[in-house]
Scaffold this motif. Structure first.
Motif, PDB file in Angstrom:
ATOM      1  N   ILE A 241      -4.239  21.433 -11.244  1.00 48.23           N
ATOM      2  CA  ILE A 241      -3.301  21.243 -10.125  1.00 48.23           C
ATOM      3  C   ILE A 241      -3.959  20.461  -9.001  1.00 48.23           C
ATOM      4  N   LEU A 242      -5.201  20.798  -8.701  1.00 49.57           N
ATOM      5  CA  LEU A 242      -5.948  20.091  -7.666  1.00 49.57           C
ATOM      6  C   LEU A 242      -6.065  18.607  -7.989  1.00 49.57           C
ATOM      7  N   GLY A 243      -6.389  18.297  -9.239  1.00 56.09           N
ATOM      8  CA  GLY A 243      -6.508  16.894  -9.650  1.00 56.09           C
ATOM      9  C   GLY A 243      -5.195  16.139  -9.537  1.00 56.09           C
ATOM     10  N   VAL A 244      -4.099  16.795  -9.936  1.00 55.70           N
ATOM     11  CA  VAL A 244      -2.777  16.146  -9.882  1.00 55.70           C
ATOM     12  C   VAL A 244      -2.368  15.851  -8.447  1.00 55.70           C
ATOM     13  N   ILE A 245      -2.552  16.825  -7.544  1.00 54.07           N
ATOM     14  CA  ILE A 245      -2.156  16.635  -6.148  1.00 54.07           C
ATOM     15  C   ILE A 245      -3.004  15.556  -5.485  1.00 54.07           C
ATOM     16  N   ALA A 246      -4.330  15.579  -5.741  1.00 59.31           N
ATOM     17  CA  ALA A 246      -5.213  14.557  -5.183  1.00 59.31           C
ATOM     18  C   ALA A 246      -4.827  13.172  -5.691  1.00 59.31           C
ATOM     19  N   LEU A 247      -4.453  13.087  -6.968  1.00 55.16           N
ATOM     20  CA  LEU A 247      -4.019  11.807  -7.536  1.00 55.16           C
ATOM     21  C   LEU A 247      -2.734  11.320  -6.882  1.00 55.16           C
ATOM     22  N   LEU A 248      -1.779  12.227  -6.668  1.00 58.38           N
ATOM     23  CA  LEU A 248      -0.514  11.852  -6.031  1.00 58.38           C
ATOM     24  C   LEU A 248      -0.739  11.348  -4.604  1.00 58.38           C
ATOM     25  N   MET A 249      -1.641  12.000  -3.878  1.00 61.45           N
ATOM     26  CA  MET A 249      -1.957  11.567  -2.515  1.00 61.45           C
ATOM     27  C   MET A 249      -2.590  10.177  -2.534  1.00 61.45           C
ATOM     28  N   TYR A 250      -3.470   9.948  -3.496  1.00 54.41           N
ATOM     29  CA  TYR A 250      -4.118   8.642  -3.626  1.00 54.41           C
ATOM     30  C   TYR A 250      -3.086   7.566  -3.972  1.00 54.41           C
ATOM     31  N   LEU A 251      -2.174   7.868  -4.901  1.00 53.59           N
ATOM     32  CA  LEU A 251      -1.156   6.895  -5.310  1.00 53.59           C
ATOM     33  C   LEU A 251      -0.216   6.572  -4.154  1.00 53.59           C
ATOM     34  N   LEU A 252       0.120   7.581  -3.346  1.00 50.09           N
ATOM     35  CA  LEU A 252       0.973   7.354  -2.181  1.00 50.09           C
ATOM     36  C   LEU A 252       0.291   6.402  -1.206  1.00 50.09           C
ATOM     37  N   LEU A 253      -0.982   6.642  -0.947  1.00 51.47           N
ATOM     38  CA  LEU A 253      -1.734   5.776  -0.039  1.00 51.47           C
ATOM     39  C   LEU A 253      -1.893   4.382  -0.621  1.00 51.47           C
ATOM     40  N   ASN A 254      -2.075   4.310  -1.928  1.00 50.28           N
ATOM     41  CA  ASN A 254      -2.194   3.012  -2.601  1.00 50.28           C
ATOM     42  C   ASN A 254      -0.896   2.217  -2.483  1.00 50.28           C
ATOM     43  N   THR A 255       0.236   2.930  -2.566  1.00 52.21           N
ATOM     44  CA  THR A 255       1.544   2.275  -2.412  1.00 52.21           C
ATOM     45  C   THR A 255       1.713   1.734  -0.996  1.00 52.21           C
ATOM     46  N   ILE A 256       1.283   2.516  -0.003  1.00 50.69           N
ATOM     47  CA  ILE A 256       1.342   2.065   1.394  1.00 50.69           C
ATOM     48  C   ILE A 256       0.482   0.818   1.580  1.00 50.69           C
ATOM     49  N   GLU A 257      -0.703   0.816   0.963  1.00 52.03           N
ATOM     50  CA  GLU A 257      -1.601  -0.331   1.079  1.00 52.03           C
ATOM     51  C   GLU A 257      -0.991  -1.585   0.446  1.00 52.03           C
ATOM     52  N   LYS A 258      -0.362  -1.419  -0.726  1.00 49.51           N
ATOM     53  CA  LYS A 258       0.283  -2.558  -1.394  1.00 49.51           C
ATOM     54  C   LYS A 258       1.441  -3.089  -0.554  1.00 49.51           C
ATOM     55  N   TYR A 259       2.215  -2.170   0.040  1.00 50.17           N
ATOM     56  CA  TYR A 259       3.330  -2.580   0.891  1.00 50.17           C
ATOM     57  C   TYR A 259       2.826  -3.348   2.101  1.00 50.17           C
ATOM     58  N   TYR A 260       1.722  -2.887   2.696  1.00 51.00           N
ATOM     59  CA  TYR A 260       1.142  -3.585   3.847  1.00 51.00           C
ATOM     60  C   TYR A 260       0.706  -4.993   3.463  1.00 51.00           C
ATOM     61  N   ARG A 261       0.027  -5.119   2.330  1.00 47.33           N
ATOM     62  CA  ARG A 261      -0.442  -6.435   1.886  1.00 47.33           C
ATOM     63  C   ARG A 261       0.732  -7.363   1.569  1.00 47.33           C
ATOM     64  N   TYR A 262       1.787  -6.794   0.967  1.00 48.26           N
ATOM     65  CA  TYR A 262       2.963  -7.602   0.661  1.00 48.26           C
ATOM     66  C   TYR A 262       3.652  -8.058   1.934  1.00 48.26           C
ATOM     67  N   SER A 263       3.759  -7.142   2.928  1.00 44.68           N
ATOM     68  CA  SER A 263       4.374  -7.501   4.213  1.00 44.68           C
ATOM     69  C   SER A 263       3.568  -8.577   4.921  1.00 44.68           C
ATOM     70  N   LYS A 264       2.253  -8.471   4.856  1.00 48.30           N
ATOM     71  CA  LYS A 264       1.384  -9.472   5.482  1.00 48.30           C
ATOM     72  C   LYS A 264       1.531 -10.813   4.776  1.00 48.30           C
ATOM     73  N   TYR A 265       1.654 -10.764   3.455  1.00 45.69           N
ATOM     74  CA  TYR A 265       1.824 -11.996   2.674  1.00 45.69           C
ATOM     75  C   TYR A 265       3.154 -12.672   3.025  1.00 45.69           C
ATOM     76  N   LYS A 266       4.208 -11.856   3.137  1.00 42.62           N
ATOM     77  CA  LYS A 266       5.541 -12.407   3.472  1.00 42.62           C
ATOM     78  C   LYS A 266       5.547 -12.986   4.888  1.00 42.62           C
ATOM     79  N   ALA A 267       4.802 -12.364   5.794  1.00 46.21           N
ATOM     80  CA  ALA A 267       4.768 -12.825   7.184  1.00 46.21           C
ATOM     81  C   ALA A 267       4.058 -14.168   7.315  1.00 46.21           C
ATOM     82  N   HIS A 268       3.079 -14.420   6.437  1.00 45.80           N
ATOM     83  CA  HIS A 268       2.326 -15.672   6.508  1.00 45.80           C
ATOM     84  C   HIS A 268       2.937 -16.762   5.628  1.00 45.80           C
ATOM     85  N   LYS A 269       3.972 -16.391   4.882  1.00 39.91           N
ATOM     86  CA  LYS A 269       4.575 -17.375   3.959  1.00 39.91           C
ATOM     87  C   LYS A 269       5.487 -18.336   4.707  1.00 39.91           C
TER      88      LYS A 269
END
Length: 269
Positions: A241-269
């Protein structure tokens, strides 16, 4: 036209590569569980010591049906989020203060190095006595594991900002606060997200150690209780359970990071 086709083919190649990696990861996980169950069924490994996936799954279903699992998970996640948020925010604020005042940074540098070298988990009982045996003590342990790393990492990231850009802003009349808010912090958002990724693991370690010592609920309590009564099914379920929750938290943060990079890419396009 050829350039468009090449870009399209490149995107397909990247997508195919990501799919292969994902399928490989899933395959390895399934193979590990299958092999574990098979070895346990054939009595090649000691089920008393390492349990087996089917027994862990049965116990998980039992805890879910009784409703006790959700309480344990909620307590641990709540404590972890508190430790993560407080440790990260306070660490970043101190990192900004050190960047702002270079003399203060030089004075505190050896003390931060010593604090970082201290075994915080070994000091957990002292911290819990100071803060109390409830959630406050457990959260304090989680904060202690992440805050020094956050301070040192943030200060190094902030100090590594391009000096030429800072000089250019100064020549244009920018104040130190404007340099901080317009250049230093925005350019370090990816680095701050990386700090948070590290702090997720650090906070979980602090919470589990704290729950080992004083808690009567939480994932750490399930693990230590299972060890005390030699019920390895419960220990392995807590770890899973600990591993699953930690993984979900990491994936959520990874999604936020990808969204930020995509937004930055769109802003400079």
């Amino acid at each position: 036209m050829k350039q468009i086709d090449s870009i399209s083919n490149y995107k397909k190649h990247i997508k195919r590569k990501k799919t292969i990696i994902l399928l490989t990861q899933i395959g390895l996980g399934v193979a590990f569980v299958f092999l574990w169950e098979l070895l346990a069924h054939l009595n090649i490994i000691n089920v008393f010591l390492v349990s087996k996936p089917s027994a862990i799954f049965e116990l998980l279903i039992k805890y879910v049906k009784s409703g006790t699992l959700f309480n344990h998970v909620f307590v641990s996640v709540y404590e972890t989020l508190l430790g993560l948020i407080i440790g990260t925010i306070v660490g970043l604020i101190i990192g900004v203060i050190l960047w702002w005042n270079n003399n203060l940074a030089k004075v505190l540098d050896p003390f931060l190095v010593v604090l970082n070298a201290l075994p915080k988990t070994a000091l957990a009982p002292i911290l819990i006595i100071w803060a109390g045996t409830g959630i406050k003590g457990i959260v304090l342990v989680a904060i202690s594991l992440s805050i020094v790393v956050t301070i040192m990492s943030a200060y190094n990231y902030f100090s590594s900002v391009d000096k030429e850009q800072i000089k250019m802003m100064k020549t244009m009349g920018a104040s130190k606060f404007q340099i901080l808010t317009k250049l230093v912090l925005p350019s370090n958002i990816p680095n701050i997200l990386n700090i948070v990724k590290i702090n997720i693991g650090m906070s979980w370690v602090g919470v589990i150690v704290g729950e080992f010592l004083v808690s009567r609920e939480g994932i750490g309590y399930l693990v230590v209780y299972g060890g005390q009564v030699f019920k390895l099914d419960l220990v392995m379920m807590g770890v899973f359970i600990l591993g699953v929750i930690a993984l979900l938290m990491y994936l959520l943060l990874n999604t936020i990071e990808k969204y930020y990079r995509y937004s930055k890419y769109k802003a400079h396009k």
